[in-house]
Design an enzyme around this catalytic site. Structure first.
Site, short mmCIF file in Angstrom:
data_model
loop_
_atom_site.label_atom_id
_atom_site.label_comp_id
_atom_site.label_asym_id
_atom_site.label_seq_id
_atom_site.Cartn_x
_atom_site.Cartn_y
_atom_site.Cartn_z
N CYS B 85 0.83 -1.20 0.00
CA CYS B 85 0.00 0.00 0.00
C CYS B 85 0.88 1.26 0.00
O CYS B 85 1.50 1.57 -1.00
CB CYS B 85 -0.97 -0.04 1.18
SG CYS B 85 -2.34 1.12 1.01
N HIS B 194 -3.40 -5.76 1.18
CA HIS B 194 -2.66 -5.94 2.43
C HIS B 194 -2.57 -7.41 2.86
O HIS B 194 -3.39 -7.86 3.66
CB HIS B 194 -3.35 -5.15 3.55
CG HIS B 194 -3.19 -3.68 3.43
ND1 HIS B 194 -2.27 -2.98 4.18
CD2 HIS B 194 -3.82 -2.78 2.65
CE1 HIS B 194 -2.36 -1.69 3.87
NE2 HIS B 194 -3.29 -1.54 2.94
N GLU B 196 -0.68 -8.63 5.02
CA GLU B 196 -0.44 -8.74 6.47
C GLU B 196 -1.73 -8.75 7.28
O GLU B 196 -1.72 -9.11 8.45
CB GLU B 196 0.50 -7.62 6.95
CG GLU B 196 -0.15 -6.27 7.23
CD GLU B 196 -0.45 -5.46 5.97
OE1 GLU B 196 -0.48 -6.04 4.87
OE2 GLU B 196 -0.69 -4.24 6.11
#
Lengths: 73, 222
Positions: B85, B194, B196
């Site tokens: 991002c 994302h 994560e």
């Protein structure tokens, strides 16, 4: 300014707002940025070259933006 | 593997990224934007957020943070670097990756569980996946529209450097539905979604993002 081929969503939003305010006849809006730099002493060619470098490395992203440098007293 | 996670002023997802790094079987090393060394890490993650308030352009000021000098140099030596991002935006501003990210074409912030197709499973960060694998991970951005000039775009596509592509819907106007790309060496990867946030069933859309954090280890022991 965003390069002509780069989509400018902010300009489009402004363009969309104008007719709602009664302003007609605008066919396109592009939105850019303006930086005003105060420099010490005379604006020599060397100073201008420096400012050009600033514009290229930090102030603009040449991948998506064009820039011009001008001097105002 | 020891993986550094850089925190800039305004970074949001550094703690999540550190956690994902650990769940992926690595040691997470916190790095600060003002650091002048990478503390001997094997790889670096530039996490998401709004570094320097997104002032000027997303990632434009972070690019010149002291730690980025080291990251750019290390990437040039082949060290794996992952930008998520805002991290992707920083990698583009740093010229480690081609193109740029601009405001979403619909002008609204987007937040959704996004289906992606892994197009390149050869990079340092995606070798845990198989080519063509479909994964669903969170996407949340206001300026995630990937753009590049026609020549650059053709080169990225021709060299197989699209890493992940949006499926079902193009959420931000990215050219060719591009969600993430890599450099010519495959060690630097940037993507808007994302991974994560998708490493634990309890808190995400699933665990489809975990591969980004296990690929380095799997490759090291392969």
């Amino acid at each position: 300014m965003p390069k002509p081929e780069i989509l400018d969503p902010q300009g489009k939003a402004v363009h969309g707002a104008l007719p709602r305010l009664g302003f007609t006849g605008v066919t396109d809006v592009r939105q850019g940025k303006r930086f005003e730099l105060e420099v010490e002493g005379e604006v020599t060619d060397a100073v201008l070259a420096d400012v050009d470098k600033m514009a290229e490395t930090l102030l603009s992203n040449p991948v998506i933006e064009n820039y011009t440098v001008s001097v105002e007293q | 593997m020891r993986i550094g996670v850089v925190t800039f002023p305004g970074t949001l997802d550094d703690v999540d990224a550190q956690r994902a790094v650990r769940i992926g079987g690595n040691e997470a090393v916190a790095l600060w934007h003002g650091d002048h060394d990478l503390e001997g890490v094997d790889a670096v993650v530039l996490p998401g957020g709004f570094s320097y308030g997104d002032y000027l352009r997303c990632g434009a000021i972070s690019r010149f943070a002291p730690v980025m000098t080291e990251v750019v140099a290390a990437a040039g030596r082949g060290m794996p670097v992952l930008g998520i991002c805002n991290g992707f935006q920083i990698l583009c501003e740093s010229r480690l990756l081609p193109g740029a990210l601009i405001r979403n074409d619909h002008r609204k912030f987007v937040c959704r569980d996004q289906l992606l197709r892994v197009e390149n499973a050869e990079t340092a960060w995606t070798s845990a996946y198989t080519e063509g694998q479909e994964i669903r991970i969170a996407l949340k951005n206001g300026e995630g529209g990937f753009v590049a000039d026609a020549e650059t775009l053709a080169r990225i596509e021709g060299e197989g450097r699209v890493v992940v592509r949006y499926l079902e819907v193009n959420p931000n106007g990215s050219l060719n539905d591009i969600a993430g790309i890599t450099n010519d060496r495959g060690n630097v990867v940037g993507l808007m979604p994302h991974p994560e946030h998708a490493v634990e069933k309890l808190t995400g859309s699933g665990t489809d993002g975990l591969g980004f954090f296990t690929s380095l280890v799997e490759r090291a022991f392969a």
